[in-house]
Design an enzyme around this catalytic site. Structure first.
Site, PDB file in Angstrom:
ATOM      1  N   GLY A 118       0.805  -1.224   0.000  1.00 37.89           N
ATOM      2  CA  GLY A 118       0.000   0.000   0.000  1.00 37.89           C
ATOM      3  C   GLY A 118       0.832   1.264   0.000  1.00 37.89           C
ATOM      4  O   GLY A 118       0.340   2.345   0.303  1.00 37.89           O
ATOM      5  N   ALA A 119       2.114   1.145  -0.344  1.00 34.79           N
ATOM      6  CA  ALA A 119       2.997   2.313  -0.311  1.00 34.79           C
ATOM      7  C   ALA A 119       3.204   2.887  -1.711  1.00 34.79           C
ATOM      8  O   ALA A 119       3.942   3.845  -1.877  1.00 34.79           O
ATOM      9  CB  ALA A 119       4.339   1.931   0.305  1.00 34.79           C
ATOM     10  N   LEU A 121       4.633   1.170  -4.112  1.00 38.37           N
ATOM     11  CA  LEU A 121       5.867   0.596  -4.659  1.00 38.37           C
ATOM     12  C   LEU A 121       5.580  -0.719  -5.389  1.00 38.37           C
ATOM     13  O   LEU A 121       6.471  -1.541  -5.587  1.00 38.37           O
ATOM     14  CB  LEU A 121       6.899   0.392  -3.539  1.00 38.37           C
ATOM     15  CG  LEU A 121       7.336   1.684  -2.824  1.00 38.37           C
ATOM     16  CD1 LEU A 121       8.280   1.388  -1.677  1.00 38.37           C
ATOM     17  CD2 LEU A 121       7.998   2.666  -3.798  1.00 38.37           C
ATOM     18  N   SER A 122       4.329  -0.909  -5.753  1.00 43.72           N
ATOM     19  CA  SER A 122       3.920  -2.035  -6.591  1.00 43.72           C
ATOM     20  C   SER A 122       4.131  -3.400  -5.969  1.00 43.72           C
ATOM     21  O   SER A 122       4.601  -4.335  -6.616  1.00 43.72           O
ATOM     22  CB  SER A 122       4.627  -1.990  -7.948  1.00 43.72           C
ATOM     23  OG  SER A 122       4.198  -0.874  -8.646  1.00 43.72           O
ATOM     24  N   SER A 123       3.744  -3.533  -4.713  1.00 45.08           N
ATOM     25  CA  SER A 123       3.830  -4.850  -4.091  1.00 45.08           C
ATOM     26  C   SER A 123       2.919  -5.841  -4.823  1.00 45.08           C
ATOM     27  O   SER A 123       3.262  -7.017  -4.971  1.00 45.08           O
ATOM     28  CB  SER A 123       3.453  -4.772  -2.613  1.00 45.08           C
ATOM     29  OG  SER A 123       2.160  -4.229  -2.473  1.00 45.08           O
ATOM     30  N   SER A 124       1.789  -5.367  -5.323  1.00 48.34           N
ATOM     31  CA  SER A 124       0.872  -6.308  -5.973  1.00 48.34           C
ATOM     32  C   SER A 124       1.401  -6.752  -7.335  1.00 48.34           C
ATOM     33  O   SER A 124       1.297  -7.937  -7.685  1.00 48.34           O
ATOM     34  CB  SER A 124      -0.532  -5.718  -6.097  1.00 48.34           C
ATOM     35  OG  SER A 124      -0.474  -4.424  -6.622  1.00 48.34           O
ATOM     36  N   GLU A 156      -4.193  -8.464 -13.472  1.00 51.39           N
ATOM     37  CA  GLU A 156      -4.708  -7.328 -12.702  1.00 51.39           C
ATOM     38  C   GLU A 156      -5.938  -6.701 -13.372  1.00 51.39           C
ATOM     39  O   GLU A 156      -6.913  -6.373 -12.715  1.00 51.39           O
ATOM     40  CB  GLU A 156      -3.588  -6.296 -12.524  1.00 51.39           C
ATOM     41  CG  GLU A 156      -3.955  -5.193 -11.577  1.00 51.39           C
ATOM     42  CD  GLU A 156      -2.867  -4.808 -10.587  1.00 51.39           C
ATOM     43  OE1 GLU A 156      -1.815  -5.453 -10.549  1.00 51.39           O
ATOM     44  OE2 GLU A 156      -3.088  -3.839  -9.834  1.00 51.39           O
ATOM     45  N   ASP A 168       3.936  -1.068 -13.989  1.00 49.84           N
ATOM     46  CA  ASP A 168       4.461  -1.730 -12.793  1.00 49.84           C
ATOM     47  C   ASP A 168       4.959  -3.135 -13.115  1.00 49.84           C
ATOM     48  O   ASP A 168       6.028  -3.560 -12.669  1.00 49.84           O
ATOM     49  CB  ASP A 168       3.380  -1.809 -11.706  1.00 49.84           C
ATOM     50  CG  ASP A 168       2.776  -0.452 -11.395  1.00 49.84           C
ATOM     51  OD1 ASP A 168       3.381   0.565 -11.773  1.00 49.84           O
ATOM     52  OD2 ASP A 168       1.687  -0.409 -10.791  1.00 49.84           O
ATOM     53  N   TYR A 218      -8.632   6.130  -9.097  1.00 51.82           N
ATOM     54  CA  TYR A 218      -7.804   5.739 -10.238  1.00 51.82           C
ATOM     55  C   TYR A 218      -8.683   5.479 -11.471  1.00 51.82           C
ATOM     56  O   TYR A 218      -8.431   6.013 -12.556  1.00 51.82           O
ATOM     57  CB  TYR A 218      -6.988   4.499  -9.875  1.00 51.82           C
ATOM     58  CG  TYR A 218      -5.980   4.094 -10.922  1.00 51.82           C
ATOM     59  CD1 TYR A 218      -4.708   4.641 -10.947  1.00 51.82           C
ATOM     60  CD2 TYR A 218      -6.312   3.160 -11.907  1.00 51.82           C
ATOM     61  CE1 TYR A 218      -3.784   4.274 -11.908  1.00 51.82           C
ATOM     62  CE2 TYR A 218      -5.404   2.784 -12.871  1.00 51.82           C
ATOM     63  CZ  TYR A 218      -4.133   3.337 -12.872  1.00 51.82           C
ATOM     64  OH  TYR A 218      -3.221   2.967 -13.826  1.00 51.82           O
TER      65      TYR A 218
HETATM   66  C1  GLA Z   1      -0.377   2.715 -10.613  1.00 54.04           C
HETATM   67  C2  GLA Z   1      -0.733   1.834 -11.805  1.00 54.04           C
HETATM   68  C3  GLA Z   1       0.213   2.117 -12.977  1.00 54.04           C
HETATM   69  C4  GLA Z   1       0.266   3.616 -13.284  1.00 54.04           C
HETATM   70  C5  GLA Z   1       0.503   4.425 -12.016  1.00 54.04           C
HETATM   71  C6  GLA Z   1       0.394   5.900 -12.257  1.00 54.04           C
HETATM   72  O1  GLA Z   1       0.898   2.376 -10.138  1.00 54.04           O
HETATM   73  O2  GLA Z   1      -0.653   0.482 -11.456  1.00 54.04           O
HETATM   74  O3  GLA Z   1      -0.195   1.371 -14.097  1.00 54.04           O
HETATM   75  O4  GLA Z   1      -0.868   4.024 -13.958  1.00 54.04           O
HETATM   76  O5  GLA Z   1      -0.409   4.071 -10.999  1.00 54.04           O
HETATM   77  O6  GLA Z   1       1.424   6.317 -13.116  1.00 54.04           O
END
Ligand code: GLA
Length: 397
Positions: A118-119, A121-124, A156, A168, A218
């Site tokens: 949830g930070a 940093l793309s943990s998912s 996703e 990501d 989003y």
């Molecule tokens: C999230 C989404 C990405 C991108 C960013 C914003 O990380 O997973 O695909 O859209 O937001 O740049």
């Protein structure tokens, strides 16, 4: 962490894992909210990762346990069902494999991660890419790192149900040490951009506000961009544009006349941000860190004022960073609404900037934010499973 993960696996399943897939989190340097507009992004994979230990099963079932969550789960590899929780990021790649007609075998899985959740940093994405990689190994398919990114992305969008772009997953799959990755999100062509010598460091500070993409903001931005494009086309500003990526800063005056104020501001962010990516990459290549920092500050202003995805906490962290000597520039990174800020700093000033940003934030919000110096790292790869496998498997992708 790896040894604990292997032990968890043994304790849970009574055997050694056959392999461990490792996929990193990412931080985006610049190019925010451009990926789903088919534009340019410049993320790097970081030295924090998700590890998925795996061993095959012959009955087509998948069992999964994670150190980060108390509940274990089980599903059918060929037909996973969405649950609405973390398991969806594990089941999603199985869905994506099945959808593409790729065989997905049963697996026992155990997961551990040091990517903060949830930070932003793309943990998912790290989890989905690591699972896709384990699945590729388990199924013996010849799939490239880019295929894994696309499968994890499909997991996703098609299974978890978040309309995210592909940045990501691409960063997690294809990252390179000491470099950022310029990704053209229309063609998925990538190019590495070395991060200026030993002088530059990347500091990431967590606002402590956890965000969830699924929370609606989003998807709303994605829809606003589509609407802005449709209006621009209808008004004859860009009749043949396929995405906002096809518009340039020169189109802004005409766009301003054609669009309502809010769609115009959303479009202006995307168009100017897209142009900033190559300017930033050029500054990095030239070793011009002050110019790169100025672009980060411009990007932040655009995210805050035009795209409206900042928060008081993120604004405060960036202002504190920008006011500290040794910090070239700051901005929120990832989607926004919480998560982290990124600060491009002089290597020898990283600790001082972290300290000064932390102290300023504490004065304003009464708590100390977590801060990490992150290093650009390589993308997904396979590590040895158990001791037996060390000689057999140490194949980088
Ligand atoms: C999230 C989404 C990405 C991108 C960013 C914003 O990380 O997973 O695909 O859209 O937001 O740049």
């Amino acid at each position: 962490m790896l040894e604990t993960l292997r032990e968890t696996f043994r304790a849970r399943y009574g055997r050694d894992p056959e392999l461990v897939a490792r996929a990193p989190g990412r931080v985006n340097l610049i190019g925010e909210h451009t990926d789903y507009n088919e534009g340019l992004v410049l993320p790097c994979a970081i030295d924090r990762a998700t590890f998925v230990a795996a061993a095959g099963r012959s009955d087509g079932r998948v069992r999964v346990v994670s150190e980060g969550y108390a509940d274990a789960a089980e599903f059918t590899a060929a037909a996973p069902v969405r649950r609405g929780d973390w398991v969806d990021y594990v089941a999603g790649p199985f869905f994506a494999f099945a959808e593409r007609g790729l065989a997905a075998p049963g697996l026992d899985l155990a997961i551990a991660s040091d990517v903060p959740r949830g930070a932003g940093l793309s943990s998912s994405a790290a989890l989905a890419v690591a699972v896709a990689c384990a699945l590729r190994e388990g199924s013996g398919q010849a799939l490239s790192a880019r295929d894994l990114a696309e499968l994890a992305h499909r997991a996703e969008t098609g299974f978890v149900g978040v309309p995210c772009g592909v940045m990501d997953q691409m960063a997690s799959a294809l990252g390179e040490p000491d470099a950022a990755l310029r990704i053209d999100c229309r063609t998925l062509a990538t190019e590495t951009v070395p991060i200026a010598g030993g002088d530059a460091a990347l500091l990431v500070v967590h606002s402590g506000v956890h965000r969830r993409l699924a929370a609606g903001g989003y998807a709303q931005r994605v829809a606003e961009c589509r609407a802005a494009l449709a209006q621009a086309r209808a008004a004859g500003v860009a009749p043949r544009a396929r995405a906002l990526r096809d518009l340039s800063p020169a189109d802004l005056p005409a766009l301003e006349r054609a669009l309502e104020p809010v769609p115009f501001r959303r479009a202006r962010h995307v168009i100017t941000e897209n142009a900033r990516v190559d300017r930033f990459a050029g500054a990095l290549r030239a070793g011009d860190l002050p110019a790169a920092g100025a672009l980060l500050r411009e990007a932040m202003a655009s995210l805050r004022d035009d795209y409206a995805v900042s928060t008081r906490e993120l604004d405060a962290l960036c202002a504190a960073g920008d006011g500290t000597p040794g910090c070239y520039g700051s901005r929120l990174t990832g989607a926004g609404w919480g998560g982290c800020t990124l600060h491009l700093v002089r290597s020898d000033a990283a600790e001082r900037v972290a300290e000064s940003v932390g102290a300023a934030f504490e004065r304003a919000f009464g708590r100390r934010p977590e801060a990490w110096r992150v290093r650009p790292s390589s993308g997904v790869r396979i590590l040895p499973g158990g001791p037996e496998d060390v000689r057999r498997r140490s194949t980088p992708l």
